[in-house]
Design a protein around this motif. Sequence first.
Motif, PDB file in Angstrom:
ATOM      1  N   PRO A 101       0.821  -1.212   0.000  1.00 29.62           N
ATOM      2  CA  PRO A 101       0.000   0.000   0.000  1.00 29.62           C
ATOM      3  C   PRO A 101       0.860   1.269   0.000  1.00 29.62           C
ATOM      4  CG  PRO A 101      -0.354  -1.312   2.012  1.00 29.62           C
ATOM      5  CD  PRO A 101       0.700  -2.001   1.226  1.00 29.62           C
ATOM      6  N   LEU A 102       0.363   2.296  -0.648  1.00 29.13           N
ATOM      7  CA  LEU A 102       1.043   3.592  -0.579  1.00 29.13           C
ATOM      8  C   LEU A 102       0.807   4.191   0.808  1.00 29.13           C
ATOM      9  CD1 LEU A 102       2.500   6.001  -1.878  1.00 29.13           C
ATOM     10  CD2 LEU A 102       0.258   6.817  -2.645  1.00 29.13           C
ATOM     11  N   LEU A 103      -0.395   3.980   1.311  1.00 31.64           N
ATOM     12  CA  LEU A 103      -0.770   4.542   2.607  1.00 31.64           C
ATOM     13  C   LEU A 103      -1.496   3.466   3.405  1.00 31.64           C
ATOM     14  CD1 LEU A 103      -1.132   7.448   4.087  1.00 31.64           C
ATOM     15  CD2 LEU A 103      -3.488   7.152   3.400  1.00 31.64           C
ATOM     16  N   GLU A 104      -1.204   3.412   4.698  1.00 34.77           N
ATOM     17  CA  GLU A 104      -1.813   2.373   5.526  1.00 34.77           C
ATOM     18  C   GLU A 104      -2.006   2.920   6.939  1.00 34.77           C
ATOM     19  OE1 GLU A 104      -0.996  -2.350   6.059  1.00 34.77           O
ATOM     20  OE2 GLU A 104       0.740  -1.055   5.749  1.00 34.77           O
ATOM     21  N   THR A 105      -3.162   2.629   7.521  1.00 37.87           N
ATOM     22  CA  THR A 105      -3.346   2.966   8.937  1.00 37.87           C
ATOM     23  C   THR A 105      -3.670   1.698   9.708  1.00 37.87           C
ATOM     24  OG1 THR A 105      -5.748   3.362   8.967  1.00 37.87           O
ATOM     25  CG2 THR A 105      -4.367   5.184   8.244  1.00 37.87           C
ATOM     26  N   GLU A 106      -3.266   1.708  10.970  1.00 40.00           N
ATOM     27  CA  GLU A 106      -3.558   0.582  11.861  1.00 40.00           C
ATOM     28  C   GLU A 106      -4.128   1.129  13.155  1.00 40.00           C
ATOM     29  OE1 GLU A 106       0.122  -2.292  10.660  1.00 40.00           O
ATOM     30  OE2 GLU A 106      -0.228  -1.863  12.796  1.00 40.00           O
ATOM     31  N   GLY A 107      -5.355   0.762  13.435  1.00 37.15           N
ATOM     32  CA  GLY A 107      -5.975   1.157  14.706  1.00 37.15           C
ATOM     33  C   GLY A 107      -6.018   2.664  14.918  1.00 37.15           C
TER      34      GLY A 107
ATOM     35  N   PHE B  40      -3.927   1.813  -2.233  1.00 41.45           N
ATOM     36  CA  PHE B  40      -2.888   1.281  -3.126  1.00 41.45           C
ATOM     37  C   PHE B  40      -2.559   2.266  -4.245  1.00 41.45           C
ATOM     38  CE2 PHE B  40      -4.488  -2.277  -0.833  1.00 41.45           C
ATOM     39  CZ  PHE B  40      -3.354  -3.040  -0.584  1.00 41.45           C
ATOM     40  N   PRO B  41      -1.331   2.219  -4.749  1.00 41.41           N
ATOM     41  CA  PRO B  41      -0.922   3.149  -5.802  1.00 41.41           C
ATOM     42  C   PRO B  41      -1.865   3.102  -7.002  1.00 41.41           C
ATOM     43  CG  PRO B  41       0.971   1.920  -5.000  1.00 41.41           C
ATOM     44  CD  PRO B  41      -0.239   1.318  -4.346  1.00 41.41           C
ATOM     45  N   GLY B  42      -2.228   4.273  -7.517  1.00 43.95           N
ATOM     46  CA  GLY B  42      -3.048   4.368  -8.721  1.00 43.95           C
ATOM     47  C   GLY B  42      -4.541   4.397  -8.472  1.00 43.95           C
ATOM     48  N   GLU B  43      -4.962   4.195  -7.225  1.00 43.70           N
ATOM     49  CA  GLU B  43      -6.397   4.218  -6.938  1.00 43.70           C
ATOM     50  C   GLU B  43      -6.953   5.643  -6.976  1.00 43.70           C
ATOM     51  OE1 GLU B  43      -8.403   2.125  -3.705  1.00 43.70           O
ATOM     52  OE2 GLU B  43      -6.453   1.366  -3.091  1.00 43.70           O
ATOM     53  N   ILE B  44      -8.251   5.734  -7.300  1.00 42.76           N
ATOM     54  CA  ILE B  44      -9.033   6.921  -6.922  1.00 42.76           C
ATOM     55  C   ILE B  44      -9.992   6.411  -5.859  1.00 42.76           C
ATOM     56  CG2 ILE B  44     -10.647   8.720  -7.627  1.00 42.76           C
ATOM     57  CD1 ILE B  44      -9.672   8.395 -10.501  1.00 42.76           C
ATOM     58  N   ARG B  45      -9.716   6.732  -4.608  1.00 44.91           N
ATOM     59  CA  ARG B  45     -10.519   6.231  -3.503  1.00 44.91           C
ATOM     60  C   ARG B  45     -11.417   7.350  -3.003  1.00 44.91           C
ATOM     61  NH1 ARG B  45      -9.833   2.341   0.729  1.00 44.91           N
ATOM     62  NH2 ARG B  45      -8.397   1.371  -0.746  1.00 44.91           N
ATOM     63  N   ALA B  46     -12.694   7.053  -2.870  1.00 39.26           N
ATOM     64  CA  ALA B  46     -13.605   8.022  -2.247  1.00 39.26           C
ATOM     65  C   ALA B  46     -13.843   7.620  -0.806  1.00 39.26           C
ATOM     66  CB  ALA B  46     -14.919   8.071  -3.005  1.00 39.26           C
TER      67      ALA B  46
ATOM     68  N   GLU C 285      -4.319   7.209  19.297  1.00 40.69           N
ATOM     69  CA  GLU C 285      -3.774   5.838  19.221  1.00 40.69           C
ATOM     70  C   GLU C 285      -3.576   5.501  17.757  1.00 40.69           C
ATOM     71  OE1 GLU C 285      -5.940   2.454  20.861  1.00 40.69           O
ATOM     72  OE2 GLU C 285      -6.815   3.833  22.323  1.00 40.69           O
ATOM     73  N   GLY C 286      -2.754   4.486  17.504  1.00 41.70           N
ATOM     74  CA  GLY C 286      -2.652   3.918  16.161  1.00 41.70           C
ATOM     75  C   GLY C 286      -1.492   4.475  15.347  1.00 41.70           C
ATOM     76  N   ARG C 287      -1.356   3.958  14.128  1.00 43.67           N
ATOM     77  CA  ARG C 287      -0.202   4.283  13.299  1.00 43.67           C
ATOM     78  C   ARG C 287      -0.623   4.660  11.890  1.00 43.67           C
ATOM     79  NH1 ARG C 287       3.050   3.469  16.810  1.00 43.67           N
ATOM     80  NH2 ARG C 287       4.563   4.624  15.605  1.00 43.67           N
ATOM     81  N   VAL C 288       0.249   5.466  11.227  1.00 43.03           N
ATOM     82  CA  VAL C 288       0.093   5.815   9.810  1.00 43.03           C
ATOM     83  C   VAL C 288       1.396   5.462   9.106  1.00 43.03           C
ATOM     84  CG1 VAL C 288      -0.331   7.654   8.133  1.00 43.03           C
ATOM     85  CG2 VAL C 288      -1.391   7.782  10.395  1.00 43.03           C
TER      86      VAL C 288
ATOM     87  N   GLY D  46       5.596   2.898   2.880  1.00 50.68           N
ATOM     88  CA  GLY D  46       6.297   1.882   3.654  1.00 50.68           C
ATOM     89  C   GLY D  46       6.986   2.404   4.899  1.00 50.68           C
ATOM     90  N   GLU D  47       6.913   3.719   5.125  1.00 51.93           N
ATOM     91  CA  GLU D  47       7.602   4.330   6.278  1.00 51.93           C
ATOM     92  C   GLU D  47       6.580   4.731   7.343  1.00 51.93           C
ATOM     93  OE1 GLU D  47      10.326   8.334   7.162  1.00 51.93           O
ATOM     94  OE2 GLU D  47       9.310   8.084   5.246  1.00 51.93           O
ATOM     95  N   ASP D  48       6.898   4.490   8.593  1.00 52.47           N
ATOM     96  CA  ASP D  48       6.016   4.924   9.675  1.00 52.47           C
ATOM     97  C   ASP D  48       6.159   6.444   9.843  1.00 52.47           C
ATOM     98  OD1 ASP D  48       4.745   5.543  12.096  1.00 52.47           O
ATOM     99  OD2 ASP D  48       5.136   3.536  12.886  1.00 52.47           O
ATOM    100  N   VAL D  49       5.090   7.167   9.518  1.00 51.60           N
ATOM    101  CA  VAL D  49       5.141   8.638   9.586  1.00 51.60           C
ATOM    102  C   VAL D  49       4.299   9.180  10.749  1.00 51.60           C
ATOM    103  CG1 VAL D  49       5.576   8.870   7.102  1.00 51.60           C
ATOM    104  CG2 VAL D  49       3.212   8.936   7.925  1.00 51.60           C
ATOM    105  N   THR D  50       3.857   8.282  11.641  1.00 49.80           N
ATOM    106  CA  THR D  50       2.909   8.671  12.704  1.00 49.80           C
ATOM    107  C   THR D  50       3.393   9.893  13.491  1.00 49.80           C
ATOM    108  OG1 THR D  50       2.433   6.313  12.933  1.00 49.80           O
ATOM    109  CG2 THR D  50       1.529   7.766  14.623  1.00 49.80           C
TER     110      THR D  50
END
Length: 241
Positions: A8-14, A33-39, A63-66, A70-74
């Motif tokens: 994933p380009l971007l991911e969150t957990e909790g 994921f890369p290339g998506e148009i997500r609403a 709480e939680g992570r971003v 692939g890098e934790d930017v939280t």
Amino acid sequence: MTVAASGPLLETEGLTRRFGGLTAVDHVDFQLFPGEIRALIGPNGAGKTTFVGLLSGRIPPSEGRVRFGGEDVTRLPAHARMARGMAYTFQITSVFANLSLFDNVALAVQRRLARGEGLEAETMAALDRVGLAGRARQTAGDLSYGHQRLLEIAMGLAQRPRLLILDEPTQGLSDGEIEGFKALVRDVAAEATVLLIEHNMDVVMSLATRITVLDMGARLAEGDPAAIHADAAVQRAYLGG
Ligand SMILES: Nc1ncnc2c1ncn2[C@@H]1O[C@H](COP(=O)(O)OP(=O)(O)OP(=O)(O)O)[C@@H](O)[C@H]1O
């Protein structure tokens, strides 16, 4: 291929944000994921703007992570996330009202260019993409609200982002301008992933490759437009069916 390139380009957990006793975003697991148009849709107060604020670093999580690329930017501040390729426009306009359209976009281009070379061409190209090149010398504060939203998108595009987050971009646009906006997003999607908070269901259904529904801070449903349209829980919570 590296994990970052294939995952994933971007991911969150909790991912969670509380305001006093209110949980605005409630343990959201999310992957883009890369290339998506997500609403991202949901009723008023569902937590959409807060969620995007957590992604961009404008609002710290409870709480939680971003993870981004692939890098934790939280723990990274907003500007550091921007430097990694995240661009966003807000419901509350971030345009400098006293500056010209050109200067607004040039400031965004300058963040990326080490030296000023190509500044004018890149600035005009970004304004052209949103249909505002002819107004480059106008004062931004004189634009309609809808055109200020388009100017914000030009400022986002000028950063050549990997991820462009748009918060209610079609608010204040005419029907004709909305058609132009849809074409613009499809064009942008060839080079950047797009995350769109949008209330106009026609825009959502015609643009999104995938839709995430938030309700009371939690993820209620996720799927392609046809699946979301047919989802009974979404109908009850949001589509009024
Ligand atoms: N800074 C804040 N302090 C207290 N409560 C807040 C704050 N920001 C948001 N909230 C509350 O959190 C909840 C989620 O708000 P949010 O603006 O994220 O929802 P939204 O889905 O974007 O709504 P809309 O579609 O109306 O923009 C709401 O109940 C809101 O009142």
